[in-house]
Motif scaffolding. Structure first.
Motif, PDB file in Angstrom:
ATOM      1  N   LEU A 156      -7.334  -9.905  11.860  1.00 13.88           N
ATOM      2  CA  LEU A 156      -7.663  -8.377  10.441  1.00 13.88           C
ATOM      3  C   LEU A 156      -8.914  -9.335  10.092  1.00 13.88           C
ATOM      4  O   LEU A 156      -9.235  -8.473   8.773  1.00 13.88           O
ATOM      5  CB  LEU A 156      -6.608  -8.847  10.172  1.00 13.88           C
ATOM      6  N   ARG A 157      -9.210 -10.273   9.853  1.00 14.56           N
ATOM      7  CA  ARG A 157     -10.282 -10.949   8.998  1.00 14.56           C
ATOM      8  C   ARG A 157     -11.773  -9.800   8.810  1.00 14.56           C
ATOM      9  O   ARG A 157     -12.066  -9.332   9.676  1.00 14.56           O
ATOM     10  CB  ARG A 157     -10.487 -12.183   8.854  1.00 14.56           C
ATOM     11  N   GLY A 158     -12.248  -9.863   7.604  1.00 17.75           N
ATOM     12  CA  GLY A 158     -13.223  -8.955   7.142  1.00 17.75           C
ATOM     13  C   GLY A 158     -12.925  -7.375   7.630  1.00 17.75           C
ATOM     14  O   GLY A 158     -13.962  -6.474   7.551  1.00 17.75           O
ATOM     15  N   LYS A 159     -11.788  -6.694   7.895  1.00 24.70           N
ATOM     16  CA  LYS A 159     -11.628  -5.566   8.287  1.00 24.70           C
ATOM     17  C   LYS A 159     -11.492  -4.936   7.123  1.00 24.70           C
ATOM     18  O   LYS A 159     -11.065  -5.316   5.230  1.00 24.70           O
ATOM     19  CB  LYS A 159     -10.388  -4.841   8.802  1.00 24.70           C
ATOM     20  N   SER A 160     -11.704  -3.145   6.904  1.00 27.78           N
ATOM     21  CA  SER A 160     -11.809  -2.757   5.838  1.00 27.78           C
ATOM     22  C   SER A 160     -10.682  -1.755   5.780  1.00 27.78           C
ATOM     23  O   SER A 160     -10.761  -1.312   6.275  1.00 27.78           O
ATOM     24  CB  SER A 160     -13.477  -1.358   5.740  1.00 27.78           C
ATOM     25  N   ALA A 161     -10.017  -1.925   4.476  1.00 26.52           N
ATOM     26  CA  ALA A 161      -8.732  -1.369   4.646  1.00 26.52           C
ATOM     27  C   ALA A 161      -8.781  -0.206   3.647  1.00 26.52           C
ATOM     28  O   ALA A 161      -8.835  -0.795   1.998  1.00 26.52           O
ATOM     29  CB  ALA A 161      -7.282  -2.481   4.632  1.00 26.52           C
ATOM     30  N   VAL A 162      -7.976   0.897   3.080  1.00 28.83           N
ATOM     31  CA  VAL A 162      -7.757   1.754   2.431  1.00 28.83           C
ATOM     32  C   VAL A 162      -5.857   1.979   2.343  1.00 28.83           C
ATOM     33  O   VAL A 162      -5.794   2.422   3.385  1.00 28.83           O
ATOM     34  CB  VAL A 162      -7.956   2.795   2.161  1.00 28.83           C
ATOM     35  N   VAL A 163      -5.793   1.955   1.204  1.00 25.26           N
ATOM     36  CA  VAL A 163      -4.080   2.218   0.754  1.00 25.26           C
ATOM     37  C   VAL A 163      -4.211   2.941  -0.254  1.00 25.26           C
ATOM     38  O   VAL A 163      -4.620   3.605  -1.026  1.00 25.26           O
ATOM     39  CB  VAL A 163      -3.607   1.188   0.151  1.00 25.26           C
ATOM     40  N   VAL A 164      -3.624   4.382   1.006  1.00 28.28           N
ATOM     41  CA  VAL A 164      -3.830   5.431  -0.110  1.00 28.28           C
ATOM     42  C   VAL A 164      -1.762   5.367  -0.870  1.00 28.28           C
ATOM     43  O   VAL A 164      -0.766   5.309  -0.777  1.00 28.28           O
ATOM     44  CB  VAL A 164      -3.517   7.408   0.727  1.00 28.28           C
ATOM     45  N   GLY A 165      -1.871   5.520  -1.932  1.00 30.88           N
ATOM     46  CA  GLY A 165      -1.118   5.403  -2.967  1.00 30.88           C
ATOM     47  C   GLY A 165      -0.675   4.073  -3.641  1.00 30.88           C
ATOM     48  O   GLY A 165      -1.159   2.912  -2.515  1.00 30.88           O
ATOM     49  N   ARG A 166       0.308   3.933  -4.496  1.00 26.99           N
ATOM     50  CA  ARG A 166       0.095   2.343  -5.281  1.00 26.99           C
ATOM     51  C   ARG A 166       1.797   2.224  -5.580  1.00 26.99           C
ATOM     52  O   ARG A 166       2.054   2.057  -7.056  1.00 26.99           O
ATOM     53  CB  ARG A 166      -0.898   2.820  -6.286  1.00 26.99           C
ATOM     54  N   SER A 167       2.570   2.536  -5.085  1.00 24.63           N
ATOM     55  CA  SER A 167       4.233   2.635  -5.362  1.00 24.63           C
ATOM     56  C   SER A 167       3.767   1.518  -5.009  1.00 24.63           C
ATOM     57  O   SER A 167       3.425   0.794  -4.593  1.00 24.63           O
ATOM     58  CB  SER A 167       4.810   3.261  -4.066  1.00 24.63           C
ATOM     59  N   ASN A 168       4.855   0.783  -5.993  1.00 30.06           N
ATOM     60  CA  ASN A 168       5.890  -0.760  -5.908  1.00 30.06           C
ATOM     61  C   ASN A 168       6.128  -1.420  -4.887  1.00 30.06           C
ATOM     62  O   ASN A 168       6.409  -2.228  -4.421  1.00 30.06           O
ATOM     63  CB  ASN A 168       6.708  -0.833  -7.207  1.00 30.06           C
ATOM     64  N   ILE A 169       7.085  -0.466  -4.138  1.00 28.57           N
ATOM     65  CA  ILE A 169       8.195  -0.653  -2.859  1.00 28.57           C
ATOM     66  C   ILE A 169       6.306  -0.717  -1.554  1.00 28.57           C
ATOM     67  O   ILE A 169       6.983  -1.004  -0.337  1.00 28.57           O
ATOM     68  CB  ILE A 169       8.665   0.712  -2.621  1.00 28.57           C
ATOM     69  N   VAL A 170       5.439   0.691  -1.699  1.00 28.71           N
ATOM     70  CA  VAL A 170       4.722   0.535  -0.362  1.00 28.71           C
ATOM     71  C   VAL A 170       3.168  -0.500  -0.417  1.00 28.71           C
ATOM     72  O   VAL A 170       3.055  -1.230  -0.546  1.00 28.71           O
ATOM     73  CB  VAL A 170       4.718   1.484   0.919  1.00 28.71           C
ATOM     74  N   GLY A 171       2.900   0.488  -1.537  1.00 25.03           N
ATOM     75  CA  GLY A 171       1.589   0.691  -1.598  1.00 25.03           C
ATOM     76  C   GLY A 171       0.647  -0.672  -2.280  1.00 25.03           C
ATOM     77  O   GLY A 171      -0.432  -1.091  -1.632  1.00 25.03           O
ATOM     78  N   LYS A 172       1.576  -0.937  -3.425  1.00 17.25           N
ATOM     79  CA  LYS A 172       1.129  -2.354  -4.234  1.00 17.25           C
ATOM     80  C   LYS A 172       1.350  -3.622  -2.992  1.00 17.25           C
ATOM     81  O   LYS A 172       0.607  -4.336  -2.620  1.00 17.25           O
ATOM     82  CB  LYS A 172       1.824  -2.813  -5.015  1.00 17.25           C
ATOM     83  N   PRO A 173       2.325  -3.264  -2.537  1.00 19.03           N
ATOM     84  CA  PRO A 173       3.035  -5.231  -1.418  1.00 19.03           C
ATOM     85  C   PRO A 173       1.758  -4.892  -0.079  1.00 19.03           C
ATOM     86  O   PRO A 173       1.501  -5.514   0.631  1.00 19.03           O
ATOM     87  CB  PRO A 173       4.522  -5.300  -1.749  1.00 19.03           C
ATOM     88  N   MET A 174       1.832  -3.857   0.107  1.00 20.69           N
ATOM     89  CA  MET A 174       0.858  -3.717   1.221  1.00 20.69           C
ATOM     90  C   MET A 174      -0.485  -4.398   0.652  1.00 20.69           C
ATOM     91  O   MET A 174      -1.354  -4.627   1.758  1.00 20.69           O
ATOM     92  CB  MET A 174       0.885  -2.397   2.308  1.00 20.69           C
ATOM     93  N   ALA A 175      -1.358  -3.924  -0.425  1.00 16.14           N
ATOM     94  CA  ALA A 175      -2.709  -4.271  -0.289  1.00 16.14           C
ATOM     95  C   ALA A 175      -2.491  -5.929  -0.411  1.00 16.14           C
ATOM     96  O   ALA A 175      -3.427  -6.258   0.137  1.00 16.14           O
ATOM     97  CB  ALA A 175      -3.235  -3.742  -1.784  1.00 16.14           C
ATOM     98  N   MET A 176      -1.521  -6.482  -1.216  1.00 12.34           N
ATOM     99  CA  MET A 176      -1.120  -7.344  -0.950  1.00 12.34           C
ATOM    100  C   MET A 176      -1.480  -7.940   0.748  1.00 12.34           C
ATOM    101  O   MET A 176      -1.857  -9.924   0.952  1.00 12.34           O
ATOM    102  CB  MET A 176      -0.062  -8.120  -2.132  1.00 12.34           C
TER     103      MET A 176
END
Length: 298
Positions: A156-176
């Motif tokens: 996955l190195r270098g891939k551009s990823a967008v997370v739509v949503g910033r919930s504590n359950i999915v959005g934020k940990p997904m981004a991490m």
């Protein structure tokens, strides 16, 4: 046409491996991983989720323990049970089914669970560890999403990823998790300007906002991978149906890979819950062995 990421198939593979590891743990250490699930109230969706979790836990050889309370249960009573389960050496994972009735504090309940038994990965200590790149129990849905992405990308190195949503359950940990995999990550939300254009530049789009059909075909770059976390009840032609946050019918011809709803991320969430429970049991067993402690205390 996009490659359909089959969550049922992938989750079955994960659960098969979990079952194998459970058998080894039983044979070598006499340890049976145990998951305690607490359900408050009679929300129909929550009852289905709890039933499915118990079924899968039993299928992989784990012990599933259920506690059911009336909707008017007090915070004190709920916290007391959690404290007892924290102290019980035979219980490896504790899960309180959300949402809770409005008079109960979800934050207080989550904080009451011992971080080492927080198999949902919601405790502030686990959240902080994840954010700082330390070992942690990871929220199940983002963990399942990462397993699905690994079916598409060797690296996955270098891939551009967008997370739509910033919930504590999915959005934020997904981004991490995406950051840990060395992706370049953007989180977009209701106040973001130009969401469509931001998503159009992404190799990976993870949609987790709870709005049916929000992500349209013109949001997606040809060949991008689309992970749809949303599960929304809609009524079409007088019938109740489940729809994701992605306009699947129109996005699928454009995407390189996509998850369906239902049958995509959902099954992976339960599989990763049991994966976390196994992880706790194995780590505790190893600790006991290193310190010459009896397995009966586990």
């Amino acid at each position: 046409m996009a490659h359909i990421l089959d969550g049922k198939l992938l989750s079955a593979q994960v659960l098969e491996e979990v079952a194998r590891e459970v058998e080894i743990l039983k044979a070598e250490r006499g340890v049976v991983p145990a998951l305690a699930v607490i359900l408050v109230g009679d929300d129909p969706a929550s009852q289905v989720y709890v039933r499915n979790k118990a079924k899968r836990a039993t299928e992989v050889g784990m012990l599933s323990i259920e506690y059911r309370f009336d909707a008017d249960t007090s915070q004190e009573k709920l916290n007391k049970l959690i404290l007892e389960l924290n102290r019980d050496p035979t219980v490896h994972g504790i899960l309180v089914q959300l949402p809770l009735p409005s008079h109960l504090s979800e934050d207080e309940v989550i904080a009451a669970i011992a971080p080492g038994k927080d198999v949902d990965g919601f405790h502030p200590q686990n959240v902080g560890a994840l954010a700082s790149g330390q070992p942690a129990l990871v929220p199940c849905t983002p963990q399942g999403c990462m397993i699905m992405l690994q079916e598409v990308y060797e690296d996955l190195r270098g891939k551009s990823a967008v997370v739509v949503g910033r919930s504590n359950i999915v959005g934020k940990p997904m981004a991490m998790l995406l950051l840990q995999a060395n992706c370049t990550v953007t989180i977009v939300h209701s106040h973001t300007v130009g969401i469509e254009e931001i998503c159009r530049r992404a190799d990976i789009v993870v949609a987790a906002v709870g709005r049916a059909g929000l992500v349209k075909s013109d949001w997606i770059k040809p060949g991008a991978t689309v992970i749809d976390v949303g599960i929304n009840e809609v009524y079409e032609e007088g019938r109740r149906k489940l729809r994701g946050d992605v306009d699947f019918q129109n996005v699928e011809p454009i995407a390189g890979a996509i998850t369906p709803v239902p049958g995509g991320v959902g099954p992976m969430t339960i599989a990763c819950l049991l994966l976390n429970t196994l992880k706790v049991a194995k780590e505790k067993s190893a600790f006991m062995k290193r310190n010459g402690l009896a397995t009966e205390a586990m």
